[in-house]
Design a protein around this motif. Structure first.
Motif, mmCIF file in Angstrom:
data_model
loop_
_atom_site.group_PDB
_atom_site.id
_atom_site.type_symbol
_atom_site.label_atom_id
_atom_site.label_comp_id
_atom_site.label_asym_id
_atom_site.label_seq_id
_atom_site.Cartn_x
_atom_site.Cartn_y
_atom_site.Cartn_z
ATOM 1 N N ALA A 1 0.835 -1.203 0.000
ATOM 2 C CA ALA A 1 0.000 0.000 0.000
ATOM 3 C C ALA A 1 0.871 1.256 0.000
ATOM 4 C CB ALA A 1 -0.936 -0.012 1.207
ATOM 5 N N GLU A 2 1.903 1.259 0.816
ATOM 6 C CA GLU A 2 2.812 2.406 0.874
ATOM 7 C C GLU A 2 3.566 2.576 -0.444
ATOM 8 O OE1 GLU A 2 5.003 1.471 4.438
ATOM 9 O OE2 GLU A 2 3.549 2.538 5.707
ATOM 10 N N ALA A 3 3.944 1.482 -1.085
ATOM 11 C CA ALA A 3 4.631 1.554 -2.376
ATOM 12 C C ALA A 3 3.701 2.144 -3.442
ATOM 13 C CB ALA A 3 5.126 0.170 -2.798
ATOM 14 N N PHE A 4 2.421 1.762 -3.420
ATOM 15 C CA PHE A 4 1.467 2.309 -4.386
ATOM 16 C C PHE A 4 1.237 3.796 -4.111
ATOM 17 C CE2 PHE A 4 -2.792 2.996 -6.239
ATOM 18 C CZ PHE A 4 -2.492 2.664 -7.548
ATOM 19 N N ASP A 5 1.164 4.159 -2.843
ATOM 20 C CA ASP A 5 1.051 5.558 -2.442
ATOM 21 C C ASP A 5 2.224 6.362 -3.029
ATOM 22 O OD1 ASP A 5 0.113 7.820 -0.647
ATOM 23 O OD2 ASP A 5 2.037 7.404 0.327
ATOM 24 N N GLU A 6 3.431 5.839 -2.893
ATOM 25 C CA GLU A 6 4.616 6.512 -3.430
ATOM 26 C C GLU A 6 4.563 6.606 -4.956
ATOM 27 O OE1 GLU A 6 7.088 8.177 -1.900
ATOM 28 O OE2 GLU A 6 5.905 7.826 -0.083
ATOM 29 N N LEU A 7 4.072 5.558 -5.607
ATOM 30 C CA LEU A 7 3.930 5.582 -7.062
ATOM 31 C C LEU A 7 2.991 6.714 -7.483
ATOM 32 C CD1 LEU A 7 4.516 4.317 -9.847
ATOM 33 C CD2 LEU A 7 2.616 2.732 -9.411
ATOM 34 N N LEU A 8 1.878 6.872 -6.777
ATOM 35 C CA LEU A 8 0.944 7.954 -7.105
ATOM 36 C C LEU A 8 1.585 9.324 -6.899
ATOM 37 C CD1 LEU A 8 -2.423 6.572 -5.704
ATOM 38 C CD2 LEU A 8 -1.735 6.794 -8.095
ATOM 39 N N TRP A 9 2.389 9.468 -5.852
ATOM 40 C CA TRP A 9 3.059 10.748 -5.613
ATOM 41 C C TRP A 9 4.098 11.040 -6.687
ATOM 42 C CZ3 TRP A 9 0.953 14.411 -3.167
ATOM 43 C CH2 TRP A 9 0.199 14.197 -2.007
ATOM 44 N N SER A 10 4.596 10.019 -7.374
ATOM 45 C CA SER A 10 5.631 10.225 -8.391
ATOM 46 C C SER A 10 5.065 10.641 -9.748
ATOM 47 C CB SER A 10 6.470 8.955 -8.552
ATOM 48 O OG SER A 10 5.727 7.949 -9.217
ATOM 49 N N LEU A 11 3.737 10.629 -9.898
ATOM 50 C CA LEU A 11 3.127 11.021 -11.170
ATOM 51 C C LEU A 11 3.350 12.507 -11.423
ATOM 52 C CD1 LEU A 11 -0.316 9.156 -10.932
ATOM 53 C CD2 LEU A 11 1.682 8.500 -12.282
ATOM 54 N N PRO A 12 3.439 12.916 -12.688
ATOM 55 C CA PRO A 12 3.572 14.348 -12.994
ATOM 56 C C PRO A 12 2.362 15.132 -12.467
ATOM 57 C CG PRO A 12 3.760 12.993 -14.990
ATOM 58 C CD PRO A 12 3.398 12.078 -13.880
ATOM 59 N N ALA A 13 2.555 16.413 -12.222
ATOM 60 C CA ALA A 13 1.507 17.251 -11.627
ATOM 61 C C ALA A 13 0.194 17.205 -12.409
ATOM 62 C CB ALA A 13 1.997 18.688 -11.505
ATOM 63 N N GLU A 14 0.270 17.131 -13.737
ATOM 64 C CA GLU A 14 -0.961 17.124 -14.541
ATOM 65 C C GLU A 14 -1.730 15.808 -14.413
ATOM 66 O OE1 GLU A 14 2.421 15.887 -17.253
ATOM 67 O OE2 GLU A 14 2.104 17.516 -15.831
ATOM 68 N N ARG A 15 -1.101 14.800 -13.829
ATOM 69 C CA ARG A 15 -1.774 13.517 -13.612
ATOM 70 C C ARG A 15 -1.991 13.254 -12.121
ATOM 71 N NH1 ARG A 15 0.297 8.748 -17.348
ATOM 72 N NH2 ARG A 15 -1.084 7.820 -15.842
ATOM 73 N N PHE A 16 -2.005 14.304 -11.320
ATOM 74 C CA PHE A 16 -2.141 14.169 -9.870
ATOM 75 C C PHE A 16 -3.410 13.409 -9.504
ATOM 76 C CE2 PHE A 16 -3.851 15.770 -5.825
ATOM 77 C CZ PHE A 16 -2.867 15.271 -4.977
ATOM 78 N N VAL A 17 -3.268 12.460 -8.590
ATOM 79 C CA VAL A 17 -4.391 11.675 -8.070
ATOM 80 C C VAL A 17 -4.528 12.007 -6.587
ATOM 81 C CG1 VAL A 17 -5.222 9.348 -7.558
ATOM 82 C CG2 VAL A 17 -4.064 9.803 -9.723
ATOM 83 N N PRO A 18 -5.604 12.697 -6.178
ATOM 84 C CA PRO A 18 -5.792 12.984 -4.757
ATOM 85 C C PRO A 18 -6.065 11.676 -4.003
ATOM 86 C CG PRO A 18 -7.675 13.755 -6.037
ATOM 87 C CD PRO A 18 -6.672 13.231 -7.003
ATOM 88 N N HIS A 19 -5.178 11.346 -3.082
ATOM 89 C CA HIS A 19 -5.265 10.044 -2.427
ATOM 90 C C HIS A 19 -4.683 10.120 -1.020
ATOM 91 C CE1 HIS A 19 -1.108 10.130 -3.780
ATOM 92 N NE2 HIS A 19 -0.854 9.202 -2.861
ATOM 93 N N SER A 20 -4.966 9.069 -0.265
ATOM 94 C CA SER A 20 -4.362 8.912 1.058
ATOM 95 C C SER A 20 -4.364 7.434 1.409
ATOM 96 C CB SER A 20 -5.137 9.706 2.113
ATOM 97 O OG SER A 20 -6.437 9.170 2.285
ATOM 98 N N LEU A 21 -3.561 7.097 2.391
ATOM 99 C CA LEU A 21 -3.615 5.761 2.966
ATOM 100 C C LEU A 21 -4.769 5.724 3.955
ATOM 101 C CD1 LEU A 21 0.194 5.224 3.550
ATOM 102 C CD2 LEU A 21 -1.225 3.933 1.954
#
Length: 147
Positions: A44-64
């Protein structure tokens, strides 16, 4: 209305987590609230980090699970927590677990993946059987190009 489960068949070199990022962006444009279930806290933490690594125009608002506001972000990532911990009711479940979650029937739709490797395919076949036993509607969609 029965829950619809869509299995995305991955090509060699495609990772479920990377394809899931693209699908999350598409579903967020439809204003869907999404639960992502990973195998364990580390995944779950690895997927969270993957989402944070997306470019700003592909930002996914998320949380654990357990982080963020009381209602949860539009995308909440967990592993073995009760569904109530995900915040407000979610429309879509993205399953990154090795098994079919028992709560799948509580969503409008579920996204799951069929990896290209033999072991991954066998696990996906078992999840397919688990979903079918839950009475869910099942479809399969081929993905041809790496995402």
């Amino acid at each position: 209305m029965a829950t619809e489960v869509t299995f995305y068949v991955l090509s060699e070199g495609q990772a479920a987590e990377e394809v899931a990022c693209t699908l999350l962006i598409e579903r967020l444009q439809r204003r869907q609230r999404i639960a992502v279930m990973a195998n364990d806290k580390q995944a779950a933490e690895a997927f969270d980090e993957l989402l944070w690594s997306l470019p700003a125009e592909r930002f996914v608002p998320h949380s654990l699970v357990g982080e963020g506001g009381a209602g949860g972000a539009p995308v909440v990532i967990g592993w073995d927590q009760p569904l109530s911990d995900y915040g407000y009711q979610k429309h879509l479940l993205v399953n990154l677990q090795a098994h079919a979650p028992d709560v799948a029937h509580q969503f409008r739709s579920v996204i799951d993946f069929v990896p290209a490797d033999t072991a991954g395919k066998e696990q996906a076949r078992e999840r397919y059987r688990q979903y079918r036993r839950q009475g869910l509607t099942l479809t399969t969609q081929q993905l041809n190009e790496p995402t």
